[in-house]
Design a protein around this motif. Structure first.
Motif, PDB file in Angstrom:
ATOM      1  N   ARG A  63       0.795  -1.227   0.000  1.00  0.00           N
ATOM      2  CA  ARG A  63       0.000   0.000   0.000  1.00  0.00           C
ATOM      3  C   ARG A  63       0.827   1.277   0.000  1.00  0.00           C
ATOM      4  N   ASN A  64       2.075   1.204   0.375  1.00  0.00           N
ATOM      5  CA  ASN A  64       2.916   2.405   0.355  1.00  0.00           C
ATOM      6  C   ASN A  64       3.025   2.956  -1.059  1.00  0.00           C
ATOM      7  N   CYS A 401       6.489   2.962   7.924  1.00  0.00           N
ATOM      8  CA  CYS A 401       7.077   2.022   8.882  1.00  0.00           C
ATOM      9  C   CYS A 401       7.678   0.895   8.061  1.00  0.00           C
ATOM     10  N   LEU A 402       8.992   0.796   8.061  1.00  0.00           N
ATOM     11  CA  LEU A 402       9.713  -0.013   7.087  1.00  0.00           C
ATOM     12  C   LEU A 402      10.654  -0.990   7.773  1.00  0.00           C
ATOM     13  N   GLY A 403      10.726  -2.203   7.238  1.00  0.00           N
ATOM     14  CA  GLY A 403      11.661  -3.208   7.738  1.00  0.00           C
ATOM     15  C   GLY A 403      11.237  -4.576   7.269  1.00  0.00           C
ATOM     16  N   GLU A 404      11.590  -5.611   8.013  1.00  0.00           N
ATOM     17  CA  GLU A 404      11.185  -6.972   7.680  1.00  0.00           C
ATOM     18  C   GLU A 404       9.841  -7.259   8.339  1.00  0.00           C
ATOM     19  N   ARG A 405       8.856  -7.588   7.515  1.00  0.00           N
ATOM     20  CA  ARG A 405       7.477  -7.728   7.987  1.00  0.00           C
ATOM     21  C   ARG A 405       7.211  -9.142   8.487  1.00  0.00           C
ATOM     22  N   TYR A 406       6.614  -9.200   9.655  1.00  0.00           N
ATOM     23  CA  TYR A 406       6.073 -10.436  10.191  1.00  0.00           C
ATOM     24  C   TYR A 406       4.565 -10.250  10.336  1.00  0.00           C
ATOM     25  N   GLY A 407       3.894 -11.310  10.733  1.00  0.00           N
ATOM     26  CA  GLY A 407       2.457 -11.209  10.949  1.00  0.00           C
ATOM     27  C   GLY A 407       2.011 -12.049  12.118  1.00  0.00           C
ATOM     28  N   ASN A 457      -1.976  -1.118  12.939  1.00  0.00           N
ATOM     29  CA  ASN A 457      -3.145  -1.748  12.346  1.00  0.00           C
ATOM     30  C   ASN A 457      -4.416  -0.990  12.707  1.00  0.00           C
ATOM     31  N   ALA A 458      -4.529  -0.562  13.961  1.00  0.00           N
ATOM     32  CA  ALA A 458      -5.694   0.201  14.389  1.00  0.00           C
ATOM     33  C   ALA A 458      -5.761   1.553  13.691  1.00  0.00           C
ATOM     34  N   LEU A 459      -4.584   2.133  13.404  1.00  0.00           N
ATOM     35  CA  LEU A 459      -4.526   3.424  12.714  1.00  0.00           C
ATOM     36  C   LEU A 459      -4.686   3.293  11.200  1.00  0.00           C
ATOM     37  N   ARG A 460      -4.690   2.042  10.696  1.00  0.00           N
ATOM     38  CA  ARG A 460      -4.720   1.779   9.255  1.00  0.00           C
ATOM     39  C   ARG A 460      -3.480   2.343   8.565  1.00  0.00           C
ATOM     40  N   VAL A 461      -2.360   2.343   9.273  1.00  0.00           N
ATOM     41  CA  VAL A 461      -1.079   2.743   8.694  1.00  0.00           C
ATOM     42  C   VAL A 461      -0.379   1.475   8.214  1.00  0.00           C
ATOM     43  N   PRO A 462      -0.021   1.398   6.939  1.00  0.00           N
ATOM     44  CA  PRO A 462       0.551   0.148   6.429  1.00  0.00           C
ATOM     45  C   PRO A 462       1.951  -0.112   6.973  1.00  0.00           C
ATOM     46  N   VAL A 463       2.212  -1.377   7.229  1.00  0.00           N
ATOM     47  CA  VAL A 463       3.561  -1.838   7.524  1.00  0.00           C
ATOM     48  C   VAL A 463       4.202  -2.204   6.187  1.00  0.00           C
ATOM     49  N   THR A 464       5.344  -1.639   5.879  1.00  0.00           N
ATOM     50  CA  THR A 464       5.974  -1.824   4.573  1.00  0.00           C
ATOM     51  C   THR A 464       7.157  -2.763   4.689  1.00  0.00           C
TER      52      THR A 464
END
Length: 523
Positions: A63-64, A401-407, A457-464
């Motif tokens: 989404r970025n 917010c940038l780095g290695e994404r986990y879930g 996630n609550a802010l709907r700000v994507p994790v990149t």
């Protein structure tokens, strides 16, 4: 105010403590195909012929805004190639536009959607990363070789040289026996396989809490040396996500293994051997203008007293010299380093209290005003010049917010987060929004990266996500996976010489100098 249930939080923290040491495996354009157009496609394809329109391309977009543009460039290139071949255009989807489900990037939650739309009138789902280069005619020829009435899982195979913590020590007796796809080369699922996996997911919804290595996890199994035996617990990043996808498909020998396709490549597109490839990768690291200046990145190193004489000297001898603005944050003020005591006691588990104190300090008058904040551990190894080049592609006025994404819990409406060990990069706007939201720790020892993920996630700000950040050591990754990267970071000093690792993998070299000299706008 964003609130985090304390009891659930501690449960997350306990789970994180067990699993975080074991990390293994997107722009809504006006011309994106409408569901009606998709459903009105021609009759089911004949058994003897494969048209390009029988292939559905899914670009694994984010989404970025930078990643949206990259995905749109790839989509445009595919359509231009189709036009040159005088073929009917295939469906090309951007992953991040397909639904509001945060877990779509981990692929498995997306399959029912793909099956319902394409399960009757298509033959293949072809997944591409944003920087995958495709020779459409050659790819078409490759797919024609396979009987699309059967279940196929195609890709470029990777395997572990030795049992590794990031893949939960799966196949510990013979790690090389299990292969998983390198997403950078592109990978494909036949429609019969997509339909069967969808039935399985609908009968038994995804249960796993964590998604680590997607490419390795596409198959459920029994993991001999993991704290829990159900492979679905692995449901947590990118490299690791590949493992999960592979494990889920394999289904403890009940499903197909990955079929290696030599024409799916990760060599640079200008390499002479690329003439035999249907896919290649870009030979350049991201650079979208002048690299961000070093004095526009504030670096925060989290440490504690017991590591002042062990880990801090490694930082100073390696990448610390590349930083213009750097502070060490500890539970003890040591003027010889110097370290700053933020008034937060050291914790053995998560470091949420310390991280949020760093976020508040970043916005205070105590440190210079910069556009970017980098938070790392004291055993993180990182190349700041490469990070400066990468950040030239991002807009600091956006919440990045940038780095290695986990879930966590992605199969059940969970959230993504940036794992702390590989380094967490925040734009100033992201920090402003986080703190203004009221987001806070439920305890000082809560897992900071996961709490931040919940808040974002609550802010709907994507994790990149960037695959150039790594939560583990170089030896924990397949050699061929790292061979086509210019990595930005690694993590952990276990059984390695960290200075030697830095010099081999991250020290300024000819490639990095080239980035600085040959600035080129890739957009």
């Amino acid at each position: 105010m964003l609130s985090i249930n304390s009891e659930n939080g501690y449960s997350v923290a306990r789970c994180f403590l067990l699993l975080s040491l074991m990390p293994l495996i997107t722009a809504k354009g006006n011309d994106v195909e409408s569901p009606k157009k998709i459903l009105d496609a021609d009759k089911p394809p004949s058994k003897s012929q494969l048209d390009l329109r029988d292939v559905v391309f899914v670009i694994q977009s984010q989404r970025n805004s930078f990643h949206v543009r990259q995905a749109e460039k790839l989509r445009k290139d595919l359509l231009l190639q189709t036009q040159a071949l005088q073929e009917s255009p295939p469906v090309i989807l951007l992953l991040h536009t397909l639904s509001d489900n945060e877990g779509d990037w981990s692929i498995l939650p997306l399959l029912p959607n793909l099956s319902s739309q394409f399960g009757k009138n298509s033959s293949w789902i072809m997944f591409l990363e944003e920087d995958t280069r495709v020779k459409l005619q050659k790819l078409h020829e490759v797919l024609k070789k396979f009987d699309r009435r059967k279940e196929w899982f195609l890709g470029k195979p990777l395997h572990d040289e030795e049992s590794t913590i990031i893949h939960h020590y799966a196949f510990s007796e013979n790690p090389a026996a299990f292969e998983y796809p390198d997403f950078s080369a592109g990978w494909a699922l036949s429609i019969p396989l997509v339909n069967r996996l969808t039935s399985k997911i609908e009968e038994e919804p995804l249960k796993s809490d964590f998604t680590i290595d997607l490419k390795h996890e596409l198959f459920p199994c029994r993991v001999p040396a993991a704290p829990r035996t159900d492979c679905l617990i692995i449901y947590r990043i990118h490299l690791e996500n590949l493992i999960f996808v592979a494990l889920y498909i394999w289904e403890d020998r009940k499903g197909p293994r990955l079929t290696g396709v030599p024409e799916l490549c990760t060599i640079p597109e200008h390499n002479p051997r690329a003439q035999y490839c249907a896919t290649t990768v870009s030979s350049r690291s991201p650079l979208c203008g002048q690299p961000v200046k070093s004095d526009n990145i504030f670096v925060a190193v989290k440490t504690c007293k017991k590591f002042h004489s062990d880990r801090v000297p490694v930082v100073k001898k390696t990448w610390g010299k590349q930083a213009s603005l750097l502070e060490y944050y500890s539970d003890y003020a040591d003027p010889s380093i110097p370290t700053i005591n933020l008034g937060v006691p050291n914790t053995e588990r998560g470091h949420c209290g310390k991280t949020f104190a760093i976020l508040r300090r970043f916005l205070s008058n105590h440190v210079p005003n910069t556009d970017w904040l980098l938070i790392v551990d004291d055993d993180t190894l990182i190349s700041l010049p490469r990070l400066q080049a990468l950040l030239s592609c991002y807009d600091s006025s956006e919440p990045v917010c940038l780095g290695e994404r986990y879930g966590y819990g992605l199969g059940q409406g969970g959230y993504s987060y940036i794992t702390g060990g590989g380094g967490m990069v925040f734009s100033r706007e992201a920090v402003v929004q986080l703190l203004a939201s009221g987001c806070k720790c439920y305890s000082n020892d809560a897992p900071d990266d996961m709490v931040l993920g919940m808040c974002l996630n609550a802010l709907r700000v994507p994790v990149t996500h960037s695959p150039l950040f790594h939560q583990a050591r170089p030896e924990d990754y397949a050699k061929e996976f790292l061979a086509h990267q210019t990595p930005i970071s690694f993590h952990k000093h276990w059984n390695i010489d960290p200075i030697a690792v830095f010099n081999k993998w991250l020290k300024d070299d000819k490639h990095t100098e080239g980035l600085q000299k040959n600035t080129k706008d890739e957009l």
